[in-house]
Design an enzyme around this catalytic site. Structure first.
Site, PDB file in Angstrom:
ATOM      1  N   LYS A  43      -9.482  -1.302  47.248  1.00  0.00           N
ATOM      2  CA  LYS A  43      -8.241  -2.094  47.196  1.00  0.00           C
ATOM      3  C   LYS A  43      -7.163  -1.139  46.678  1.00  0.00           C
ATOM      4  O   LYS A  43      -6.499  -1.386  45.666  1.00  0.00           O
ATOM      5  CB  LYS A  43      -8.467  -3.307  46.266  1.00  0.00           C
ATOM      6  CG  LYS A  43      -7.347  -4.320  46.236  1.00  0.00           C
ATOM      7  CD  LYS A  43      -7.256  -5.169  47.491  1.00  0.00           C
ATOM      8  CE  LYS A  43      -6.021  -6.046  47.436  1.00  0.00           C
ATOM      9  NZ  LYS A  43      -5.761  -6.757  48.710  1.00  0.00           N
TER      10      LYS A  43
ATOM     11  N   TYR B  12     -18.477  -4.488  35.701  1.00  0.00           N
ATOM     12  CA  TYR B  12     -19.740  -4.923  35.105  1.00  0.00           C
ATOM     13  C   TYR B  12     -20.000  -4.255  33.773  1.00  0.00           C
ATOM     14  O   TYR B  12     -20.615  -4.845  32.891  1.00  0.00           O
ATOM     15  CB  TYR B  12     -20.913  -4.626  36.055  1.00  0.00           C
ATOM     16  CG  TYR B  12     -21.138  -5.667  37.122  1.00  0.00           C
ATOM     17  CD1 TYR B  12     -20.167  -5.917  38.068  1.00  0.00           C
ATOM     18  CD2 TYR B  12     -22.328  -6.375  37.165  1.00  0.00           C
ATOM     19  CE1 TYR B  12     -20.382  -6.864  39.056  1.00  0.00           C
ATOM     20  CE2 TYR B  12     -22.547  -7.321  38.149  1.00  0.00           C
ATOM     21  CZ  TYR B  12     -21.573  -7.561  39.087  1.00  0.00           C
ATOM     22  OH  TYR B  12     -21.787  -8.500  40.061  1.00  0.00           O
TER      23      TYR B  12
ATOM     24  N   ASP C 179     -10.326  -7.056  51.222  1.00  0.00           N
ATOM     25  CA  ASP C 179     -10.045  -8.369  51.834  1.00  0.00           C
ATOM     26  C   ASP C 179     -10.217  -8.274  53.351  1.00  0.00           C
ATOM     27  O   ASP C 179     -10.822  -9.138  53.987  1.00  0.00           O
ATOM     28  CB  ASP C 179      -8.640  -8.881  51.446  1.00  0.00           C
ATOM     29  CG  ASP C 179      -7.549  -7.831  51.539  1.00  0.00           C
ATOM     30  OD1 ASP C 179      -7.858  -6.648  51.775  1.00  0.00           O
ATOM     31  OD2 ASP C 179      -6.358  -8.189  51.368  1.00  0.00           O
TER      32      ASP C 179
ATOM     33  N   ASP D 113     -21.026  -6.528  45.191  1.00  0.00           N
ATOM     34  CA  ASP D 113     -21.742  -7.764  44.861  1.00  0.00           C
ATOM     35  C   ASP D 113     -21.327  -8.871  45.834  1.00  0.00           C
ATOM     36  O   ASP D 113     -22.163  -9.560  46.413  1.00  0.00           O
ATOM     37  CB  ASP D 113     -21.428  -8.170  43.415  1.00  0.00           C
ATOM     38  CG  ASP D 113     -22.106  -9.478  43.040  1.00  0.00           C
ATOM     39  OD1 ASP D 113     -23.299  -9.627  43.343  1.00  0.00           O
ATOM     40  OD2 ASP D 113     -21.425 -10.359  42.471  1.00  0.00           O
TER      41      ASP D 113
ATOM     42  N   ASP E 212     -23.507 -10.450  49.468  1.00  0.00           N
ATOM     43  CA  ASP E 212     -23.881 -11.859  49.675  1.00  0.00           C
ATOM     44  C   ASP E 212     -23.362 -12.329  51.034  1.00  0.00           C
ATOM     45  O   ASP E 212     -24.057 -13.007  51.778  1.00  0.00           O
ATOM     46  CB  ASP E 212     -23.298 -12.765  48.572  1.00  0.00           C
ATOM     47  CG  ASP E 212     -24.323 -13.066  47.478  1.00  0.00           C
ATOM     48  OD1 ASP E 212     -25.194 -12.193  47.246  1.00  0.00           O
ATOM     49  OD2 ASP E 212     -24.260 -14.151  46.871  1.00  0.00           O
TER      50      ASP E 212
HETATM   51  C1  IPM Z   1     -26.981  -9.159  42.390  1.00  0.00           C
HETATM   52  C2  IPM Z   1     -26.820 -10.291  41.430  1.00  0.00           C
HETATM   53  C3  IPM Z   1     -26.497  -9.718  40.055  1.00  0.00           C
HETATM   54  C4  IPM Z   1     -25.204  -8.963  40.167  1.00  0.00           C
HETATM   55  C5  IPM Z   1     -26.431 -10.764  38.928  1.00  0.00           C
HETATM   56  C6  IPM Z   1     -27.672 -11.611  38.868  1.00  0.00           C
HETATM   57  C7  IPM Z   1     -26.145 -10.124  37.598  1.00  0.00           C
HETATM   58  O1  IPM Z   1     -25.862 -11.187  41.859  1.00  0.00           O
HETATM   59  O2  IPM Z   1     -27.904  -8.343  42.203  1.00  0.00           O
HETATM   60  O3  IPM Z   1     -26.199  -9.063  43.332  1.00  0.00           O
HETATM   61  O4  IPM Z   1     -24.119  -9.545  40.039  1.00  0.00           O
HETATM   62  O5  IPM Z   1     -25.250  -7.757  40.370  1.00  0.00           O
HETATM   63 MN    MN Z   2     -24.951 -10.655  43.755  1.00  0.00          MN
END
Ligand code: IPM
Ligand code: MN
Length: 360
Positions: free
Chosen positions: A194, A142, A226, A250, A254
């Site tokens: 990894k 990032y 993975d 990240d 999710d």
């Molecule tokens: C999160 C989001 C952010 C990230 C984006 C919006 C930049 O997906 O907070 O997980 O990738 O960190």
């Molecule tokens: Mn995210």
């Protein structure tokens, strides 16, 4: 306690869920005798529209001077399909993380028994799953050296670059956060990397082995990313505290969020060297803006995490109790409502929780 809160409502459903978060914060503060003051500040697409910057200096100042930031969400579809847009709402989020030194992102994946059937996984796998992901937030790809798509003369075509850079102190401090959390929980850390391929991961693993030896009471295992992503859906109950780098975190968070059945349920805390930030992990859901259908629970639970950060445990507990009561009473937004259940909007769920807190 006196608390000065910076309120960054942002875009999409942000202002609506923020309204409920602040109402709950006020109700709890009144009940326990805390004095809270608020300062609102611009961020995201809204800030680009108004001042041309998704995280203006003025906002940074408000955050820096506050005890905590309550953040909702940023993002607007008008930027989504334009990868070359000069300024993007998400840059505001990244700037906030970097400027406030928010290196530790704490994302709990908590399941609610009454909602397990909403999970895409089998009920018996999900029931009782409860872990936290500690994601490093200010390093890695990032923020490493980048080259945007450019024509490369030698290759005769375009190329681009992101660098997954980590230094030892960056790795060490986030691992320590993970072990501190583990001590308060089931004393089990899973380090996700990894290391079979990436040099940066080999640094992570080297440092992790050293840090692990300082916490003999904690069980540590090491898992390739993975494999971890697979394990998370095969056996989510395996995990207690998971710690990983920015990009892996990240993606895995999710995945973790959908295990619970709704993204609208999960709060997060980001802490580091300056003011901590508390925010739901879901995005700005622009399609739902103004419709009073967004789930305010992730925002409200972020307020619980805010109180807990200041060691105000009873305050946090009361919010969690109220949230559980609302779910058990079927006071739910449409995406988690039972079939034929009454319709509650963002406002109605928020008000129900505020009333519960007042009466408690
Ligand atoms: C999160 C989001 C952010 C990230 C984006 C919006 C930049 O997906 O907070 O997980 O990738 O960190
Ligand atoms: Mn995210």
């Amino acid at each position: 306690m006196n608390l000065k809160i910076a309120v960054l409502a942002g875009d999409g459903i942000g202002p609506e869920i923020m309204e409920q978060g602040v109402a709950v914060l006020n109700a709890v503060a009144t009940k326990f005798g805390h004095k809270v003051s608020y300062e609102e500040a611009l961020c995201g697409a809204h800030a680009i529209d108004v001042v041309g910057d998704p995280f203006p200096d003025e906002t940074f100042k408000v955050c820096e001077e506050a005890d905590a930031v309550l953040f909702a969400s940023v993002g607007d579809p008008k930027y989504d399909n334009n990868p070359s847009a000069k300024v993007r709402p998400e840059q505001g989020l990244l700037a906030m993380r970097k400027k406030l030194g928010l290196f530790a992102n704490i994302r709990p994946v908590t399941t609610f028994d009454c909602l397990v059937h909403k999970s895409p996984l089998k009920d018996e796998l999900v029931k009782g799953a409860d872990f936290i992901c500690i994601r490093e937030l200010t390093g890695g790809m990032y923020f490493g050296k980048k080259q945007e798509p450019t024509y490369n003369e030698t290759l005769g075509t375009e190329d681009a670059l992101d660098t997954n850079y980590y230094s030892r102190p960056e790795v060490e401090r986030i691992l320590k956060v993970a072990y501190q959390y583990a001590l308060q929980r089931k004393k089990h850390v899973t380090v996700v990397d990894k290391a079979n391929v990436l040099a940066s991961s080999r640094l992570w693993r080297k440092v992790a082995q050293e840090v692990a030896s300082q916490y003999p009471e904690v069980t540590t295992d090491y898992m390739y990313v993975d494999n971890a992503s697979m394990r998370m859906i095969q056996e989510p109950r395996f995990f207690d505290v998971m710690v990983t780098e920015n990009t892996f975190g990240d993606i895995l968070t999710d995945e973790g969020s959908c295990i619970t059945g709704s993204m609208g349920l999960l709060p997060s805390a980001s802490t580091g060297t300056s003011t901590p930030v508390f925010e739901p992990i879901h995005g700005s859901w622009p399609q739902a803006k103004g419709l009073n259908i967004a789930n305010p629970l992730a925002q409200i639970l972020s307020v619980a995490m805010l109180f807990e950060y200041f060691d105000l445990k009873k305050e946090g507990d009361l919010i969690r109790e109220a949230v559980n009561a609302s779910l058990n009473s079927n006071v739910r937004t449409p995406e988690i409502q039972v079939e034929g259940g009454a319709k509650y909007g963002t406002k109605e769920v928020g008000s129900w929780i505020v009333d519960y807190i007042k009466k408690a």
